[in-house]
Write an enzyme that holds these catalytic residues in place. Structure first.
Site, PDB file in Angstrom:
ATOM      1  N   GLU A 178       0.828  -1.207   0.000  1.00  0.00           N
ATOM      2  CA  GLU A 178       0.000   0.000   0.000  1.00  0.00           C
ATOM      3  C   GLU A 178       0.857   1.248   0.000  1.00  0.00           C
ATOM      4  O   GLU A 178       1.868   1.310   0.691  1.00  0.00           O
ATOM      5  CB  GLU A 178      -0.855   0.030   1.269  1.00  0.00           C
ATOM      6  CG  GLU A 178      -1.836  -1.092   1.331  1.00  0.00           C
ATOM      7  CD  GLU A 178      -2.655  -1.053   2.602  1.00  0.00           C
ATOM      8  OE1 GLU A 178      -2.637  -0.029   3.316  1.00  0.00           O
ATOM      9  OE2 GLU A 178      -3.328  -2.062   2.873  1.00  0.00           O
TER      10      GLU A 178
ATOM     11  N   CYS B  10       2.948   8.317   1.711  1.00  0.00           N
ATOM     12  CA  CYS B  10       3.338   7.391   2.763  1.00  0.00           C
ATOM     13  C   CYS B  10       3.699   6.069   2.089  1.00  0.00           C
ATOM     14  O   CYS B  10       2.859   5.462   1.429  1.00  0.00           O
ATOM     15  CB  CYS B  10       2.160   7.220   3.718  1.00  0.00           C
ATOM     16  SG  CYS B  10       2.452   6.013   5.011  1.00  0.00           S
TER      17      CYS B  10
ATOM     18  N   CYS C 292       4.292  -7.126   8.024  1.00  0.00           N
ATOM     19  CA  CYS C 292       5.182  -6.692   9.101  1.00  0.00           C
ATOM     20  C   CYS C 292       5.201  -7.800  10.151  1.00  0.00           C
ATOM     21  O   CYS C 292       4.203  -8.497  10.328  1.00  0.00           O
ATOM     22  CB  CYS C 292       4.631  -5.403   9.727  1.00  0.00           C
ATOM     23  SG  CYS C 292       5.725  -4.674  10.976  1.00  0.00           S
TER      24      CYS C 292
ATOM     25  N   CYS D  43       2.439  -5.494  16.635  1.00  0.00           N
ATOM     26  CA  CYS D  43       1.781  -4.485  17.480  1.00  0.00           C
ATOM     27  C   CYS D  43       0.276  -4.778  17.589  1.00  0.00           C
ATOM     28  O   CYS D  43      -0.364  -5.148  16.597  1.00  0.00           O
ATOM     29  CB  CYS D  43       2.003  -3.088  16.919  1.00  0.00           C
ATOM     30  SG  CYS D  43       3.741  -2.617  16.915  1.00  0.00           S
TER      31      CYS D  43
ATOM     32  N   CYS E  12      -2.397  -2.809  15.166  1.00  0.00           N
ATOM     33  CA  CYS E  12      -2.046  -2.534  13.768  1.00  0.00           C
ATOM     34  C   CYS E  12      -2.508  -3.639  12.824  1.00  0.00           C
ATOM     35  O   CYS E  12      -2.368  -4.822  13.114  1.00  0.00           O
ATOM     36  CB  CYS E  12      -0.535  -2.351  13.660  1.00  0.00           C
ATOM     37  SG  CYS E  12       0.006  -1.895  12.007  1.00  0.00           S
TER      38      CYS E  12
ATOM     39  N   GLY F 234       5.331  -2.146   7.511  1.00  0.00           N
ATOM     40  CA  GLY F 234       6.696  -2.603   7.723  1.00  0.00           C
ATOM     41  C   GLY F 234       7.446  -1.772   8.736  1.00  0.00           C
ATOM     42  O   GLY F 234       7.054  -0.663   9.080  1.00  0.00           O
ATOM     43  N   GLU F 235       8.545  -2.357   9.243  1.00  0.00           N
ATOM     44  CA  GLU F 235       9.426  -1.636  10.160  1.00  0.00           C
ATOM     45  C   GLU F 235      10.679  -1.243   9.367  1.00  0.00           C
ATOM     46  O   GLU F 235      11.515  -2.098   9.058  1.00  0.00           O
ATOM     47  CB  GLU F 235       9.769  -2.529  11.361  1.00  0.00           C
ATOM     48  CG  GLU F 235      10.851  -1.979  12.268  1.00  0.00           C
ATOM     49  CD  GLU F 235      10.707  -0.499  12.606  1.00  0.00           C
ATOM     50  OE1 GLU F 235       9.659  -0.089  13.131  1.00  0.00           O
ATOM     51  OE2 GLU F 235      11.653   0.277  12.317  1.00  0.00           O
TER      52      GLU F 235
ATOM     53  N   SER G 294       9.493   6.652  10.390  1.00  0.00           N
ATOM     54  CA  SER G 294       8.851   6.285  11.647  1.00  0.00           C
ATOM     55  C   SER G 294       9.281   4.879  12.051  1.00  0.00           C
ATOM     56  O   SER G 294       9.258   3.951  11.248  1.00  0.00           O
ATOM     57  CB  SER G 294       7.329   6.333  11.459  1.00  0.00           C
ATOM     58  OG  SER G 294       6.676   5.903  12.634  1.00  0.00           O
TER      59      SER G 294
ATOM     60  N   LEU H  38       5.574   5.582  20.087  1.00  0.00           N
ATOM     61  CA  LEU H  38       5.700   5.411  21.543  1.00  0.00           C
ATOM     62  C   LEU H  38       4.494   4.641  22.090  1.00  0.00           C
ATOM     63  O   LEU H  38       4.627   3.555  22.612  1.00  0.00           O
ATOM     64  CB  LEU H  38       5.807   6.794  22.187  1.00  0.00           C
ATOM     65  CG  LEU H  38       6.259   6.841  23.629  1.00  0.00           C
ATOM     66  CD1 LEU H  38       7.658   6.280  23.778  1.00  0.00           C
ATOM     67  CD2 LEU H  38       6.210   8.282  24.151  1.00  0.00           C
ATOM     68  N   HIS H  39       3.334   5.246  21.995  1.00  0.00           N
ATOM     69  CA  HIS H  39       2.038   4.608  22.280  1.00  0.00           C
ATOM     70  C   HIS H  39       1.768   4.236  23.736  1.00  0.00           C
ATOM     71  O   HIS H  39       0.642   3.861  24.083  1.00  0.00           O
ATOM     72  CB  HIS H  39       1.810   3.373  21.396  1.00  0.00           C
ATOM     73  CG  HIS H  39       1.985   3.655  19.933  1.00  0.00           C
ATOM     74  ND1 HIS H  39       1.613   4.857  19.362  1.00  0.00           N
ATOM     75  CD2 HIS H  39       2.496   2.906  18.927  1.00  0.00           C
ATOM     76  CE1 HIS H  39       1.897   4.813  18.065  1.00  0.00           C
ATOM     77  NE2 HIS H  39       2.429   3.657  17.782  1.00  0.00           N
TER      78      HIS H  39
ATOM     79  N   ASN I 189      -7.323   4.334  14.629  1.00  0.00           N
ATOM     80  CA  ASN I 189      -8.198   3.870  13.568  1.00  0.00           C
ATOM     81  C   ASN I 189      -8.574   2.454  13.954  1.00  0.00           C
ATOM     82  O   ASN I 189      -7.738   1.552  13.850  1.00  0.00           O
ATOM     83  CB  ASN I 189      -7.421   3.784  12.248  1.00  0.00           C
ATOM     84  CG  ASN I 189      -7.562   5.039  11.443  1.00  0.00           C
ATOM     85  OD1 ASN I 189      -8.652   5.570  11.290  1.00  0.00           O
ATOM     86  ND2 ASN I 189      -6.456   5.496  10.917  1.00  0.00           N
TER      87      ASN I 189
ATOM     88  N   CYS J 129      -3.282   1.928   8.131  1.00  0.00           N
ATOM     89  CA  CYS J 129      -2.236   0.925   7.991  1.00  0.00           C
ATOM     90  C   CYS J 129      -2.653  -0.506   7.669  1.00  0.00           C
ATOM     91  O   CYS J 129      -3.159  -1.228   8.511  1.00  0.00           O
ATOM     92  CB  CYS J 129      -1.461   0.912   9.295  1.00  0.00           C
ATOM     93  SG  CYS J 129      -1.276   2.554   9.966  1.00  0.00           S
TER      94      CYS J 129
HETATM   95  N1  SAH Z   1       6.879   0.300  11.929  1.00  0.00           N
HETATM   96  C1  SAH Z   1       6.962   1.716  11.917  1.00  0.00           C
HETATM   97  C2  SAH Z   1       6.267   2.380  10.745  1.00  0.00           C
HETATM   98  C3  SAH Z   1       4.927   1.857  10.350  1.00  0.00           C
HETATM   99  S1  SAH Z   1       3.579   2.181  11.460  1.00  0.00           S
HETATM  100  C4  SAH Z   1       6.451   2.276  13.233  1.00  0.00           C
HETATM  101  O1  SAH Z   1       6.031   1.498  14.069  1.00  0.00           O
HETATM  102  O2  SAH Z   1       6.534   3.472  13.452  1.00  0.00           O
HETATM  103  C5  SAH Z   1       3.284   3.906  11.225  1.00  0.00           C
HETATM  104  C6  SAH Z   1       2.423   4.534  12.297  1.00  0.00           C
HETATM  105  O3  SAH Z   1       1.068   4.120  12.182  1.00  0.00           O
HETATM  106  C7  SAH Z   1       2.897   4.123  13.670  1.00  0.00           C
HETATM  107  O4  SAH Z   1       2.939   5.170  14.570  1.00  0.00           O
HETATM  108  C8  SAH Z   1       1.842   3.135  14.024  1.00  0.00           C
HETATM  109  O5  SAH Z   1       1.833   2.937  15.360  1.00  0.00           O
HETATM  110  C9  SAH Z   1       0.601   3.769  13.438  1.00  0.00           C
HETATM  111  N2  SAH Z   1      -0.573   2.877  13.416  1.00  0.00           N
HETATM  112  C10 SAH Z   1      -0.586   1.544  13.246  1.00  0.00           C
HETATM  113  N3  SAH Z   1      -1.853   1.056  13.375  1.00  0.00           N
HETATM  114  C11 SAH Z   1      -2.648   2.111  13.625  1.00  0.00           C
HETATM  115  C12 SAH Z   1      -4.058   2.253  13.862  1.00  0.00           C
HETATM  116  N4  SAH Z   1      -4.871   1.200  13.888  1.00  0.00           N
HETATM  117  N5  SAH Z   1      -4.541   3.498  14.085  1.00  0.00           N
HETATM  118  C13 SAH Z   1      -3.693   4.575  14.078  1.00  0.00           C
HETATM  119  N6  SAH Z   1      -2.387   4.499  13.863  1.00  0.00           N
HETATM  120  C14 SAH Z   1      -1.847   3.283  13.638  1.00  0.00           C
END
Ligand code: SAH
Length: 353
Positions: A97, A110, A117, A121, A124, A169-170, A201, A225-226, A300, A343
């Site tokens: 995507e 983006c 990935c 998390c 995600c 992806g990371e 990111s 961070l989260h 989201n 994502c």
């Molecule tokens: N792996 C990297 C980059 C991809 S994720 C990272 O973790 O930063 C990019 C961003 O989208 C991250 O901040 C991730 O936490 C966020 N993200 C993933 N799922 C999401 C969701 N359901 N709602 C909002 N943001 C989300």
């Protein structure tokens, strides 16, 4: 015609590598530059398109080399016209995507760095089916070029202005390809983007964060961070067990110090999970005094995950608390939720088909 895989794919090569590749063809040195511009700036999909090359050379190149460009497998436009999401498919059937956001400050895209990935998390969608494979530098670049070509031809000479490496992806787990991509984006024969207009990111891959700080390319760094403490962050992001929160913060601080760039911490707000007063207080204590800002992202919701978005009032309360305690805070403007721009959701839809 011979199958593609017998031929070397030149999409994604640097000018220097193109010069090397062209050596057996006895072409003058400036041909490499012309070809690079055709590939990255002028939308060539074949050597036949490169009309300022001699016909004989075009035929020789067609016999020996190929240009790997992805196909657009799906495209979704948001109702307001601001966001467009693409599902791009490479020759081996791998699809990723890429999202275009037409922002007031320019066109931002983006890009994905891996198909799927494996960070796992909890919130995600990208990680639901694991990781298929890393993308090459050329495949990451091909996403940017596909959109840049589309903007130029279909939207009155518009172009890609900023790039965020925040798709599936990371990126720091695919370090060399991602760095190759970033360096290419910056080249004049590609998009000539300033490093400041590129944001990466990461979920916090500590050794690679330190390495990135030493590369001499001052891109903007965002850290996912989260959660404001070790325990909650490990629950949401399993990678936190390997690279603990305190080391992630230290690596981000180091990045800011070396590059003099403010680091952004992304903090997804999840109802009743990380959006309470206690977490707000912990977050303030964690980030006080850092050259940093916090980007709050109302989650989201992903159907498979059962995590919910806080009420507007709760989001506002959280943002105000941080601001009142001298943190630099923004709340992410929502774009594209009506087209599954969150994502990994579009790719998953196709995997399920
Ligand atoms: N792996 C990297 C980059 C991809 S994720 C990272 O973790 O930063 C990019 C961003 O989208 C991250 O901040 C991730 O936490 C966020 N993200 C993933 N799922 C999401 C969701 N359901 N709602 C909002 N943001 C989300």
């Amino acid at each position: 015609m011979e199958p593609l895989q017998d031929k070397q794919d030149i999409f994604g090569l640097t000018l220097e590598k193109l010069q090397e590749t062209l050596r057996p063809f006895a072409a003058p040195a400036y041909r490499a530059k012309q070809i690079a511009e055709w590939l990255y700036k002028r939308g060539a999909v074949s050597f036949a398109d490169m009309t300022n090359l001699p016909k004989k050379l075009r035929l020789e190149l067609t016999d020996a080399l190929c240009i790997g460009r992805p196909k657009t497998k799906d495209r979704l436009d948001s109702a307001d016209g601001h966001t467009t999401k693409f599902l791009l498919e490479f020759a081996d059937g791998t699809a990723v995507e890429t999202v275009l956001m037409r922002q007031p400050y320019g066109n931002s895209i983006c890009v994905s760095t891996q198909a799927g990935c494996n960070m796992g998390c909890a919130f995600c969608a990208s990680t639901l089916h694991g990781m298929a494979r890393n993308l090459t530098a050329g495949e990451i670049l091909a996403q940017a070029i596909a959109i840049n070509d589309m903007l130029r031809t279909e939207e009155h000479g518009e172009k890609v202005d900023t790039v965020v490496i925040m798709g599936s992806g990371e990126p720091l787990m695919n370090y060399d390809n991602v760095l190759g991509f970033i360096r290419l984006l910056h080249e004049d024969y590609v998009l000539g983007l300033s490093y400041r207009n590129i944001t990466l990111s990461t979920s916090g891959i500590v050794p690679q964060m330190h390495k990135l700080a030493e590369e001499g390319i001052p891109i903007s760094l965002s850290v996912s961070l989260h959660a404001p403490n070790q325990e909650l962050r490990s629950e949401l992001m399993p990678i936190n067990r390997k690279y603990p929160l305190k080391d992630v913060i230290e690596a981000a601080r180091h990045y800011a110090e070396v590059t003099k760039r403010r680091v952004t911490y992304e903090y997804i707000l999840i109802d009743q999970v990380n959006d309470g007063e206690e977490q707000a207080r912990e977050l303030v204590a964690l980030l006080r005094g850092q050259l940093a800002s916090v980007n709050l992202i109302p989650i989201n919701p992903v159907a498979e995950r059962h995590l919910l978005r806080p009420s507007a009032a709760r989001i506002e309360w959280f943002a105000k608390y941080l601001t009142a305690h001298h943190l630099n805070v923004t709340v992410r403007r929502e774009m594209g939720t009506d087209i599954q721009a969150a994502c990994g959701q579009l790719r998953n839809k196709h995997l399920a088909d």
